[in-house]
Design a protein around this motif. Structure first.
Motif, short mmCIF file in Angstrom:
data_model
loop_
_atom_site.label_atom_id
_atom_site.label_comp_id
_atom_site.label_asym_id
_atom_site.label_seq_id
_atom_site.Cartn_x
_atom_site.Cartn_y
_atom_site.Cartn_z
N ARG A 1 0.86 -1.18 0.00
CA ARG A 1 0.00 0.00 0.00
C ARG A 1 0.90 1.23 0.00
N TYR A 2 0.36 2.34 -0.41
CA TYR A 2 1.15 3.58 -0.44
C TYR A 2 0.89 4.34 0.85
N ALA A 3 1.81 4.19 1.80
CA ALA A 3 1.70 4.84 3.11
C ALA A 3 3.08 5.34 3.51
N PRO A 4 3.48 6.52 3.01
CA PRO A 4 4.84 7.02 3.22
C PRO A 4 5.27 7.12 4.68
N GLU A 5 4.35 7.46 5.57
CA GLU A 5 4.72 7.59 6.97
C GLU A 5 4.92 6.24 7.63
N GLU A 6 4.01 5.30 7.38
CA GLU A 6 4.08 3.99 8.03
C GLU A 6 5.03 3.02 7.32
N GLN A 7 5.12 3.13 5.99
CA GLN A 7 5.95 2.21 5.20
C GLN A 7 6.82 3.00 4.22
N PRO A 8 7.81 3.74 4.74
CA PRO A 8 8.61 4.62 3.87
C PRO A 8 9.41 3.89 2.80
N GLY A 9 9.94 2.73 3.12
CA GLY A 9 10.72 1.99 2.13
C GLY A 9 9.85 1.52 0.98
N LEU A 10 8.67 1.02 1.30
CA LEU A 10 7.75 0.57 0.27
C LEU A 10 7.25 1.75 -0.56
N LEU B 1 8.76 3.67 -9.11
CA LEU B 1 8.02 3.00 -10.19
C LEU B 1 7.09 3.98 -10.89
N ALA B 2 6.42 4.83 -10.12
CA ALA B 2 5.50 5.81 -10.70
C ALA B 2 6.25 6.81 -11.57
N ALA B 3 7.43 7.25 -11.11
CA ALA B 3 8.21 8.22 -11.87
C ALA B 3 8.68 7.62 -13.19
N CYS B 4 8.94 6.33 -13.21
CA CYS B 4 9.44 5.69 -14.44
C CYS B 4 8.32 5.27 -15.39
N GLY C 1 2.69 6.47 -13.71
CA GLY C 1 1.51 6.14 -12.91
C GLY C 1 1.46 6.92 -11.61
N GLU C 2 0.51 6.56 -10.77
CA GLU C 2 0.37 7.15 -9.44
C GLU C 2 0.71 6.08 -8.41
N PRO C 3 1.53 6.42 -7.40
CA PRO C 3 1.96 5.42 -6.43
C PRO C 3 0.81 4.63 -5.80
N ALA C 4 -0.22 5.33 -5.35
CA ALA C 4 -1.32 4.64 -4.67
C ALA C 4 -2.03 3.68 -5.61
N ALA C 5 -2.24 4.10 -6.85
CA ALA C 5 -2.91 3.23 -7.83
C ALA C 5 -2.04 2.03 -8.18
N LEU C 6 -0.75 2.26 -8.32
CA LEU C 6 0.16 1.16 -8.65
C LEU C 6 0.20 0.11 -7.54
N THR D 1 0.58 -7.90 -4.94
CA THR D 1 0.19 -8.60 -3.72
C THR D 1 1.38 -8.87 -2.80
N GLY D 2 2.59 -8.72 -3.33
CA GLY D 2 3.77 -8.99 -2.51
C GLY D 2 4.92 -8.07 -2.83
N TYR D 3 5.87 -7.96 -1.92
CA TYR D 3 7.01 -7.07 -2.07
C TYR D 3 7.94 -7.52 -3.19
N HIS D 4 8.07 -8.83 -3.34
CA HIS D 4 8.99 -9.36 -4.35
C HIS D 4 8.59 -8.87 -5.74
N ASP D 5 7.32 -9.00 -6.07
CA ASP D 5 6.86 -8.59 -7.40
C ASP D 5 7.03 -7.08 -7.60
N LEU D 6 6.78 -6.32 -6.55
CA LEU D 6 6.95 -4.86 -6.66
C LEU D 6 8.41 -4.52 -6.92
#
Length: 321
Positions: free
Chosen positions: A226-235, A242-245, A248-253, A258-263
């Motif tokens: 999920r896109y939660a900069p305060e709670e999950q800054p690394g993610l 990914l959005a910059a490249c 897209g939009e981070p939250a939508a992406l 479903t998992g960190y590996h795929d992201l």
């Protein structure tokens, strides 16, 4: 209207520099804009001359490879005589108190028994960079806004004392760009001068190294994309990259994983493809020193022609020549 921006060769160009500034210069730059490699600024602290020279050429090649108009690109030291003359005039316009209250000088000199005088005076050199080119807008972050305010004050003071020569510049907030954090420590920005390069992706890193760095990026134990900069800054950092490249939009992406590996895999491939043409073209330019020298010489001459009348007027009105 002239806009002016610079990049300092304190290290190789990294992903944050590219996504946040260089790519924007290539897309949004106008024919009157000025983009330069500020190699003189890199001398305010201890440096290796050979490395400085190599990094300067590398950064010049990266800017051209990224699509920045070669007519707008130059190297600061190629105008060292012009800048040296104007910097002296401006130092004779500036007060010690104005220079000493610069926040960056205070921060970088604290706790040190001795610092280079250039650390104190380089904001005046930065003012010379700006005023010499007649720049009216200087896109900067908050850490450089005070330096642009000094340039404004010196321009007004010179104009009021000796005669109208300089445009009075203003700091502007650059368009929103990618906020790229260190992959190993998302609490800090990705930096080209970082002592530990494990969390920094450089533009010239080979694809396999880019993938390895992103796969090792720090995330968390929440195990939820999920896109939660305060709670999950690394993610959040990975989603923003990914959005910059991809546009897209981070939250939508985030909803597509479903998992960190795929992201991480998707982010790695997006970065590799974004940087591929820039890396390849940069290598071609570095392998063709004659072409790079030609581009550099042309940029220096064009920049010199643009500023000559302004410098001559400043010297004449201040009583020199």
């Amino acid at each position: 209207m002239v806009r002016l921006s610079a990049i300092t060769p304190s290290g190789p160009v990294q992903l944050g520099n590219y996504l946040g500034a260089v790519r924007r210069w290539a897309v949004d730059g106008g024919e009157d804009d000025v983009y330069f490699i500020s190699d003189l600024h890199a001398m305010t602290t201890s440096h290796n001359p050979s490395r400085l020279r190599a990094l300067t050429r590398e950064q010049l090649a990266v800017l051209i490879a990224a699509g920045v108009d070669p007519r707008s690109v130059s190297v600061q030291s190629d105008l060292v005589r012009e800048l040296g003359a104007l910097t002296w005039v401006l130092e004779c316009t500036c007060t010690y108190g104005e220079a000493a209250r610069m926040v960056q000088f205070k921060e970088k000199s604290v706790g040190r028994p001795s610092v280079r005088l250039s650390l104190l005076t380089y904001p005046v050199l930065m003012a010379a960079d700006i005023l010499l080119q007649g720049a009216r807008e200087v896109p900067v972050g908050d850490d450089q806004r005070q330096h642009v305010e000094l340039a404004r004050a010196l321009a007004r003071r010179f104009n009021g004392t000796y005669g109208e020569v300089f445009a009075v510049p203003r700091a502007v907030v650059p368009p929103t760009a990618a906020r790229v954090r260190d992959l190993a420590d998302p609490s800090r920005k990705m930096a080209k001068s970082a002592t530990d390069a494990a969390g920094t992706v450089f533009v010239l890193d080979p694809p396999d190294l880019v993938r390895r760095k992103i796969r090792r990026a720090v995330t968390d134990e929440v195990a939820r994309v999920r896109y939660a900069p305060e709670e999950q800054p690394g993610l959040a950092n990975l989603l923003e990259i990914l959005a910059a490249c991809t546009g897209g939009e981070p939250a939508a992406l985030a909803d597509g994983f479903t998992g960190y590996h795929d992201l991480k895999e998707a982010t790695a491939e997006a970065v590799v493809e974004e940087l591929r043409p820039v890396r390849e073209r940069t290598r071609q330019l570095l392998d063709d020193p004659a072409e790079l020298d030609r581009v550099r010489a042309h940029g220096a001459e064009r920049t010199r022609d643009r500023c000559r009348h302004r410098l001559d007027a400043a010297l004449r009105l201040s009583g020199l020549g």
